[in-house]
Design a protein around this motif. Structure first.
Motif, PDB file in Angstrom:
ATOM      1  N   ARG A  76       9.698  10.087   0.894  1.00  0.00           N
ATOM      2  CA  ARG A  76      10.842  10.318   1.842  1.00  0.00           C
ATOM      3  C   ARG A  76      10.636  10.281   3.017  1.00  0.00           C
ATOM      4  O   ARG A  76       9.565  11.018   3.283  1.00  0.00           O
ATOM      5  N   ASP A  77      11.313   9.837   4.094  1.00  0.00           N
ATOM      6  CA  ASP A  77      10.984   9.866   5.350  1.00  0.00           C
ATOM      7  C   ASP A  77      11.410  10.955   6.264  1.00  0.00           C
ATOM      8  O   ASP A  77      10.815  11.147   6.852  1.00  0.00           O
ATOM      9  N   ASP A  78      12.614  11.593   5.484  1.00  0.00           N
ATOM     10  CA  ASP A  78      13.160  12.928   6.100  1.00  0.00           C
ATOM     11  C   ASP A  78      12.620  13.936   5.545  1.00  0.00           C
ATOM     12  O   ASP A  78      11.930  13.897   4.632  1.00  0.00           O
ATOM     13  N   ASP A  79      13.312  15.092   5.814  1.00  0.00           N
ATOM     14  CA  ASP A  79      12.771  16.539   5.154  1.00  0.00           C
ATOM     15  C   ASP A  79      13.152  16.252   3.810  1.00  0.00           C
ATOM     16  O   ASP A  79      14.210  15.859   3.419  1.00  0.00           O
ATOM     17  N   PRO A  80      12.624  17.177   2.818  1.00  0.00           N
ATOM     18  CA  PRO A  80      12.797  17.278   1.498  1.00  0.00           C
ATOM     19  C   PRO A  80      14.425  17.790   1.218  1.00  0.00           C
ATOM     20  O   PRO A  80      14.844  18.579   2.131  1.00  0.00           O
ATOM     21  N   TRP A  81      14.910  17.222   0.145  1.00  0.00           N
ATOM     22  CA  TRP A  81      16.288  17.333  -0.168  1.00  0.00           C
ATOM     23  C   TRP A  81      15.960  18.540  -1.176  1.00  0.00           C
ATOM     24  O   TRP A  81      14.781  18.970  -1.641  1.00  0.00           O
ATOM     25  N   ALA A  82      17.108  19.331  -1.647  1.00  0.00           N
ATOM     26  CA  ALA A  82      17.094  20.546  -2.321  1.00  0.00           C
ATOM     27  C   ALA A  82      16.564  20.495  -3.336  1.00  0.00           C
ATOM     28  O   ALA A  82      15.985  21.534  -3.759  1.00  0.00           O
ATOM     29  N   ASN A  83      16.563  19.376  -4.316  1.00  0.00           N
ATOM     30  CA  ASN A  83      16.331  19.506  -5.567  1.00  0.00           C
ATOM     31  C   ASN A  83      14.642  18.768  -5.661  1.00  0.00           C
ATOM     32  O   ASN A  83      14.150  18.550  -7.047  1.00  0.00           O
ATOM     33  N   ASP A  84      14.106  18.297  -4.604  1.00  0.00           N
ATOM     34  CA  ASP A  84      12.931  17.791  -4.630  1.00  0.00           C
ATOM     35  C   ASP A  84      11.834  18.618  -5.174  1.00  0.00           C
ATOM     36  O   ASP A  84      10.984  17.981  -5.805  1.00  0.00           O
ATOM     37  N   ALA A  85      11.603  19.723  -4.993  1.00  0.00           N
ATOM     38  CA  ALA A  85      10.639  20.474  -5.185  1.00  0.00           C
ATOM     39  C   ALA A  85      10.560  20.665  -6.931  1.00  0.00           C
ATOM     40  O   ALA A  85       9.718  20.684  -7.556  1.00  0.00           O
ATOM     41  N   PRO A 115       0.805  -1.222  -0.063  1.00  0.00           N
ATOM     42  CA  PRO A 115       0.031   0.096   0.189  1.00  0.00           C
ATOM     43  C   PRO A 115       0.657   1.233  -0.065  1.00  0.00           C
ATOM     44  O   PRO A 115       1.974   1.387   0.427  1.00  0.00           O
ATOM     45  N   THR A 116       0.270   2.525  -0.432  1.00  0.00           N
ATOM     46  CA  THR A 116       0.776   3.560  -0.445  1.00  0.00           C
ATOM     47  C   THR A 116       1.183   4.230   0.810  1.00  0.00           C
ATOM     48  O   THR A 116       0.016   4.322   1.752  1.00  0.00           O
ATOM     49  N   PRO A 117       2.395   4.392   1.372  1.00  0.00           N
ATOM     50  CA  PRO A 117       2.475   4.954   2.737  1.00  0.00           C
ATOM     51  C   PRO A 117       1.971   6.493   2.618  1.00  0.00           C
ATOM     52  O   PRO A 117       1.738   7.140   1.691  1.00  0.00           O
ATOM     53  N   SER A 118       1.977   6.907   4.019  1.00  0.00           N
ATOM     54  CA  SER A 118       1.681   8.302   4.379  1.00  0.00           C
ATOM     55  C   SER A 118       2.649   9.246   3.619  1.00  0.00           C
ATOM     56  O   SER A 118       3.845   8.968   3.745  1.00  0.00           O
ATOM     57  N   VAL A 119       2.198  10.129   2.843  1.00  0.00           N
ATOM     58  CA  VAL A 119       3.029  11.147   2.203  1.00  0.00           C
ATOM     59  C   VAL A 119       3.124  12.366   2.677  1.00  0.00           C
ATOM     60  O   VAL A 119       1.983  13.017   2.750  1.00  0.00           O
ATOM     61  N   ARG A 120       4.227  12.907   2.699  1.00  0.00           N
ATOM     62  CA  ARG A 120       4.218  14.350   3.229  1.00  0.00           C
ATOM     63  C   ARG A 120       3.692  15.465   2.494  1.00  0.00           C
ATOM     64  O   ARG A 120       3.758  15.077   1.040  1.00  0.00           O
ATOM     65  N   GLU A 121       2.855  16.618   2.753  1.00  0.00           N
ATOM     66  CA  GLU A 121       2.136  17.312   1.784  1.00  0.00           C
ATOM     67  C   GLU A 121       3.211  18.168   1.019  1.00  0.00           C
ATOM     68  O   GLU A 121       2.979  18.325  -0.150  1.00  0.00           O
ATOM     69  N   ASP A 122       4.441  18.470   1.664  1.00  0.00           N
ATOM     70  CA  ASP A 122       5.304  19.234   0.905  1.00  0.00           C
ATOM     71  C   ASP A 122       6.191  18.284  -0.016  1.00  0.00           C
ATOM     72  O   ASP A 122       7.042  18.836  -0.801  1.00  0.00           O
ATOM     73  N   LEU A 123       5.678  17.122  -0.026  1.00  0.00           N
ATOM     74  CA  LEU A 123       6.520  16.155  -1.189  1.00  0.00           C
ATOM     75  C   LEU A 123       5.336  15.726  -2.056  1.00  0.00           C
ATOM     76  O   LEU A 123       5.714  14.781  -2.955  1.00  0.00           O
TER      77      LEU A 123
END
Length: 353
Positions: free
Chosen positions: A95-104, A73-81
């Motif tokens: 991603r489990d941790d904070d967004p990386w520089a080029n994720d946006a 199943p799809t895991p819970s995904v951060r809104e900013d990702l």
């Protein structure tokens, strides 16, 4: 874009990573690759699983960084990702941790590419994966012929595969069906061209052998080996046919077995070894090789004697030259770094300037 990318890379390599993402998705959109391929590219760039969902139709797809379909199943995904695609669809990075520089920027380009793809009115094509069938070793000839016909390849024609990393720099775009194919080396940008394809240049790029449409899996395997033999900037493009049947032979040999039979491993510690072997296998005589290396004939003869003693056979007589050539290619494959480019997503968000 490619020219701008090159200029910025020379000035500030880290600043060029965002442009590499844009250039990559530009190539994929122009190639009209399907949604799975777009997700594979995003996942590879970010180094984590990428997903797509269309709630109204019930369609969803998650692709790992290795280009495989993610199970479960799809895991819970951060809104900013997460990014919206039109009014109904969405894409995300897991991603489990904070967004990386080029994720946006990866999410932005993925969303734009998916929106263009889904607006084509050809959603039924999205799951057919014709190039995947053509390049898969386990596909039957009949399945490959059916897939070839679906993308406009003639059963009587001769074609070859071009294989390149997602970040290859293209100088002239060859026409032909293309996709991003998942391999054990990571996602590979794959293009089918005719045997006598128009001239182009890409760095790096492997060009497979020419085969009928139902044997394109063989061309794909040879193109992957050719790609891994590339050594930009000196040798940015390698054609499998330039090495006779040696690349096809290596394409059929398991990597683990090749690693165990790396004949040149014991010779490579000499600083002159690899360039000397390269000269020996690409020239006809020791004197000619000495001229290529710009060394005295007696110096090269001493090197040949050392090589002969360490590899256990005469590299200049009979099948010895073929054995040396094969050993040279195996050694290059074992130390190939052409697909080891760092993912642009590999900088954490808190590292921004």
């Amino acid at each position: 874009m490619q020219e701008l990318l090159g200029r910025i890379a020379r000035l500030d390599p880290s600043a060029s990573l965002g442009l590499r993402v844009i250039a990559c998705f530009d190539e994929l959109v122009v190639g009209n690759v399907n949604t799975r391929a777009l997700l594979a590219a995003a996942a590879s760039l970010a180094g984590c699983t990428a997903g797509f969902a269309h709630p109204d139709s019930g369609r969803s797809l998650r692709i790992t960084a290795k280009g495989q379909v993610a199970e479960g199943p799809t895991p819970s995904v951060r809104e900013d990702l997460t990014a919206s695609v039109g009014d109904e669809m969405s894409v995300w990075l897991e991603r489990d941790d904070d967004p990386w520089a080029n994720d946006a920027i990866i999410l932005e380009r993925l969303a734009l590419a998916v929106q263009i793809r889904q607006g084509d009115g050809r959603r039924a094509m999205d799951n057919r994966r014709h190039l995947g069938v053509l390049t898969e070793r386990s596909s039957t000839p009949e399945e490959r012929l059916e897939a070839a016909a679906a993308i406009g390849l003639a059963s009587s024609g001769q074609y070859r595969i071009l294989a390149a990393p997602l970040f290859a720099v293209w100088d002239g775009r060859p026409p032909g069906p293309e996709d991003v194919i998942a391999t054990r080396f990571g996602p590979i940008h794959t293009i089918v061209v005719r045997e006598s394809h128009e001239s182009f240049m890409a760095s790096p790029c492997g060009v497979g052998v020419a085969v009928p449409a139902h044997e394109l899996d063989r061309s794909f395997r040879s193109a992957l080996v050719a790609l891994r033999l590339c050594d930009p900037p000196g040798e940015p493009l390698v054609e499998a046919e330039a090495y006779g049947g040696l690349i096809e032979l290596l394409a059929e040999t398991d990597d683990a077995q090749r690693g165990q039979t790396d004949t040149l491993r014991g010779v490579a510690h000499h600083p002159w070894a690899l360039e000397t072997v390269a000269a020996l296998v690409t020239t006809q005589t020791v004197r000619e090789a000495a001229r290529v290396l710009n060394v005295h004939h007696s110096t090269l003869q001493a090197r040949v004697d050392t090589i002969r003693a360490e590899i256990g056979f005469d590299p200049l007589h009979g099948f010895g030259r073929t054995r040396l050539g094969t050993a040279f290619l195996v050694h290059r494959l074992n130390r190939s770094k052409v697909l080891d480019l760092p993912a642009p997503g590999g900088v954490r968000g808190d590292a921004r300037t």
